[in-house]
Each structure stands twice: as C-alpha cells, then as structure tokens.
Scaffold this active site. Sequence first.
Site, PDB file in Angstrom:
ATOM      1  N   ARG A 103       0.767  -1.241   0.017  1.00 18.36           N
ATOM      2  CA  ARG A 103       0.137   0.095  -0.062  1.00 18.36           C
ATOM      3  C   ARG A 103       0.579   1.313   0.063  1.00 18.36           C
ATOM      4  NH1 ARG A 103      -2.680  -0.033   6.258  1.00 18.36           N
ATOM      5  NH2 ARG A 103      -0.728  -0.387   7.316  1.00 18.36           N
ATOM      6  N   CYS A 107       4.325   7.428  -6.241  1.00 15.62           N
ATOM      7  CA  CYS A 107       5.101   8.636  -6.026  1.00 15.62           C
ATOM      8  C   CYS A 107       3.999   9.865  -5.823  1.00 15.62           C
ATOM      9  CB  CYS A 107       6.085   8.531  -7.333  1.00 15.62           C
ATOM     10  SG  CYS A 107       6.968  10.191  -7.414  1.00 15.62           S
ATOM     11  N   GLU A 142      -2.947   7.814   6.338  1.00 14.23           N
ATOM     12  CA  GLU A 142      -1.725   7.674   6.949  1.00 14.23           C
ATOM     13  C   GLU A 142      -0.571   8.015   6.046  1.00 14.23           C
ATOM     14  OE1 GLU A 142      -2.033   4.534  10.663  1.00 14.23           O
ATOM     15  OE2 GLU A 142      -1.241   3.586   8.779  1.00 14.23           O
ATOM     16  N   CYS A 151      10.915   8.825  -1.876  1.00 11.63           N
ATOM     17  CA  CYS A 151      11.058   8.306  -3.449  1.00 11.63           C
ATOM     18  C   CYS A 151      12.166   8.978  -3.884  1.00 11.63           C
ATOM     19  CB  CYS A 151       9.580   8.591  -3.954  1.00 11.63           C
ATOM     20  SG  CYS A 151       9.720   8.136  -5.758  1.00 11.63           S
ATOM     21  N   GLU A 304      -8.317   5.806  14.664  1.00 10.50           N
ATOM     22  CA  GLU A 304      -7.986   4.368  14.798  1.00 10.50           C
ATOM     23  C   GLU A 304      -7.320   4.063  16.332  1.00 10.50           C
ATOM     24  OE1 GLU A 304      -5.439   2.549  11.797  1.00 10.50           O
ATOM     25  OE2 GLU A 304      -6.580   3.355  10.326  1.00 10.50           O
TER      26      GLU A 304
END
EC number: 3.2.1.23
Length: 652
Positions: A103, A107, A142, A151, A304
């Site tokens: 997940r 980019c 998140e 990246c 969460e």
Amino acid sequence: MYLGVDYYPEHWNVNTIDEDMQRMREMGANIIRIGEFAWHLMEKKEGKYDFSFFDMVIEKAKKHGLKVIFGTPTATFPAWLAQKHPSILSEDEYGHKRSFGGRRQYCFNSQVYREYTEKIVTKLVEHYKDEDAIIAWQIDNEMGHEGSDICYCYQCESKFREFLKNKYKDIHILNEVYGTIFWGQTYNNFGEVPAPRPTITIHNPSLALDWARFRSYSIESYAKLQIDLVRRLKGKHQQITHNFSGGFFDKAFDFNKIAEKLDFVSYDNYPVWGGLKEPLSPAHIAMTHDYIRGLKCKNYWIVEELMGAQGHNIIGYPPRPNEAKMWAYQAVAHGCENMLFFRWRGMTRGAEQFCLGIIDQDNENGRKFYEVQSFINDIENYEDVIKSEIKSDIAILYDFDNIWSWRHQQQSLEFNFTEELLRLYIPFYNLNTNIDVISIDKDFSKYKILVVPVMQIIDEELGKRFEEFSKNGGKIIFSFRAGIKDKNNNIHFGKVIPCNIRDMAGIRIKESESLQKGQEVEILGVGRYENKRGLCSVWRDLITPENAKVLYRYNDEFYREKACITENTYGDGKVYYIGGGVDSDVLSELAKEVVMENNISYIESERGLEVYRRNVKDEEWLFIINHTDKEMKLEGNILKAYDSKIIKRKSS
C-alpha cells in the site's frame, strides 16, 4: 460525541452487515469509518465508476443510526492502474521500483497519479456531497507511513531540481550557500544537482536538508491537491480530516503543514505494534497526544484506537485486560474528543490477518467488545469535560529542519531525537503537569516555561524570539548542541556557541565530546545541588560560564572546571542550559524546582499513575490512569490494574 469503529464491510459477506451494525449499536457506537482502501471496488475498470456497494452500506448505516467518515481511497490504487502506468510506482534510494501489492506505493510527484487521484476523488465526493450521513472526508490514509514518504525516482529528481531553481534562482547562489567548493562539488546548472542517493561518505548537509524540505513539500502538495478538491466539492455539512500515523519525528514531512489545511486533525493511536515485546512508555504515549493536539492547538479525533494485538508478519504484545481501554482514557485526557476503535472485526485474509480488532475470527462478543462498551457507556457522561479546552503553561518546542539536520549528521551513535525530546518531557510529565508539544512556528509567548531539546539550528530571528520570551519573565531550558547551525544547515561562522542564544544563556562552549554506547561521565552538583551526583551520556558540551551560575560540573580529570548544567538570569526570566544527555534523577529535581518557582500546578503520584487535570466552569476534573498491573491509590481513589477514572476534585 462520536464514538465508533473502523469498518470494512467489503471484506465480508453482505449478509453480515445488518448484524454487524446492530452489534455496533449494542456496543454503543454511533459512527463508522469506511472506504479508504476500496478504490478497485469503486472503479473496477478505468472510467467505470460504481458506488452502489457503499450506497447500500450507507443506507444500512442510516437505518441503524450510524454516521459515517468516508476515506478517499488513494492509499491503495487498483492493479490495472499500476499495470497501465508503472511510472506511478515509487523507488527506493537504490533505484528499486516498489511493486504493486502493498500500500502507498505511489510517487507523490507522479503527474499521472495526481490526475487519477483527481478523477476518483471528484467522482466519489460529487456522488456523496449531499449525503447527510457522511459528516467528514478522510484524505488518503496515514500519508508517509511505512517508508512511503521516500521516493528517489526520476520524477522526484526532476521536481527537486525545479524546487531548487525556484528557491535559489541562480546556481551560483546555491553553490555559495552549499559551499560546493568543498570536494569539488560545484554545479554549472541545476540539472547537475543530484537527489542524495547513496554515495561514498555522505552528501553535502545543505543539499540533504533541502532534499528533506522537498520531500515534505511533495507530500504537502499532494495532500493540498486532495484537500482543495474535496473542499470545493463537498457538502456544507461535511468536514475534512486526515489520519496521521505515529513516529512523526522520523517522517520526511512536517505534519503541521497539512494540519493547518484540515478542519480537524485525526490520529491513529497504536501504543504497541508488531515485534514489540512491550508497549511504548506511558510518557511516550502521552507525548504523542500532546504533539497531535499541538498541530492545530485544538482537541482532535482518534480514528484508529488500538484494541487488539497488531502485526503484519510479526505479532506484537497483546494488550492485557483493560489496558487498551486504559489507553483510550489516556487519549481523551490529553485532548481526543471523538474516537473510533480499530477495527470492528479482524480480517481473516490478506496482510493484516494478525491485526486484531474488537471482534476476533470467532465472530463472538468477547472481552474486548465489553471493554469498548464499558468505555463508551462511561465516557459519554463526561462530554463537557472531554471537549473542554486544554491550557498548558509548559511547551516543548521542535523544528523539522532541526530534526532533519540531526538525521543527516547524527554526531553521536547514541543520538535519537525522539529520545532526547522525551528526556526533557518526562520530568514534567511525571509531575502530572499539562504540556503542549508544538512547532517553533507557533506563538509560544503565552507559556511560562519553554523546553527546547537539542535545537542545533537557531537563526537570528528565532534567537530574538527566545530573548523576548526570557526578558518578559519566561523560563527556557535548552539542551546540548543548541545554536551551532544556521537555516542552511551550515555551522555559524564568527560566532561563539551557543550561537544566537549565548548572551541569554550566559555561557560559551569551545569544545564538545560525542559519547558512545556504554560511555557515561559523572557530574557533580554545585551550590544548592552540592553533594548531588548524576551521569551524562550521548553527548557533552564543555561549558565555560560567563554570567551563568553552575548547577552541575563534570567530574573527570581534564574537565572538572567545565560545567554541564547552568542557570542564568536574563531580563525577568531565566535560561537553563543542559550540556548533555543528563540522567532522569537530576532532571526531575530541576523540573520540580522550575515548576514550583513558576507557580505551576502539579500533582505528585506514584510512578505509573498518570493524573491529567481539566478545568470546566470553575470545576477541576482529574483523569486518573493506572498504567501498571498493580493496584494504585490517589487521594482516596483506588485503581485496579490498568484502571482509569474521571473524577471531580473536591475543593481543598
């Protein structure tokens, strides 16, 4: 007050949805969060949008009296998109393209991914903008978590060069700022500037800091794309949030930049996760809440809240009976005013089979179900207390430029920014004082005490703000390596350390020492601390007092005349300088002295018993939280293992 669960109805047979929602209501839930990983379900084939499944889920939610937070599904794009446009996949520093299958593999600088993001988000929000049951949109999921903030692909390198060109305009200016004359790194044009992939030794520190700023800018820019789009399309009754993950000081972006664009901040609270033999310390967990609250200086949501053991491949410590419920109480004490538990039922297939929820694979109501139910039944009685404004006299300051600077040049193998912040946070936490953890960009003039851990980047402007604060009666506690660098990540030239705060600290530092694993030096108290002893690790600045009073000095053959901790009166305030990784006993005594001198309310309690104060309409309320497996007492209140209580404090 919203109290609910994270629900993934697409993971289960549709025949279970009504029963699930009925049981949620029985537990006390009034809200669910859905949709954030379901892009393929909404667009199985390119351009063929189908929201019928979630239409059905939302209709059932309304029938059962449940409101909805809907997540934009961009954290998990469909396989057909990766196959058609492999350029959207991010790359690590070694040039390895991340495969479809996890997940957040996208980019942030992929123009193609941004275009597809706009399409799916537009269709989704337009479809549900008039849906009364949807009260908020969660942007992505998140962002930057699990290494997805990094990246090094050609798209990022190209955008980085644009970023530098926009900042410096002229390559000669960049060369001068970076000092590229060193090691012959001078550039003729911006096209020659590399992304800092692995090389021999290390990259130029100014380049590394600009790269960190660029990474942050990239993530902020992508978040802004979604936030602006949703804000333009959503219904007036709907708000916008994002669920920030933990480990924020290790991330490649500044949460503050995204938070300022949100209607409210959300947080995913995991005090323990896969591979940990025990949870984070109570103080560490508390600090994360104070940090999240500090993003907007407002109360926040948790979308969460851990309930069961967690692990993708390695399973972590399972919360003991009532321990996860206790963490929920701790969260609301520190400013969480709406909460959703993760997750309704643990998934029996896929990568999160060992991320357990309220209901396990047996689908029975068990201990965790009844813990959440009892939490909801109790917490609803204190809504006014929970939603009250938190006021703090103490602020811990941080700056991401400073954090990223440390990350590139660690200086001591034992250095860890979060641990150094906690070193100074914990003594005040143990006194049960209210603490804000905020960026230096925030206004800190209202506080009585500023705590400034390892702030090696201090420019003249920040130095003047500190001076003004102290002159007006504020107390500041600096720790080691303060003020050695400027905003370009270069050592100050022609200034004596600690630069830009030297006069207010009343000291000078000519030499320092990096202390390695197992290396500690003894420090001895002076004056009112006579006969006190302590230890210093990680680092030590060898301080020469000018106007400052010595509180502790080093006790070794060569440096007995050098100070470790000093105190200086400056204006109507005081400035303390802690020259190394000083042990908790020494810092605890100093913290208590500073708190008492400044008439800041504190409560002494047994270690492991946290007390958090809230004031509502001239009434004082206490959240009492037992983080231990033993019975504890406070002011006549008995708390069993992992027990929590909210009480109105009697007037003394």
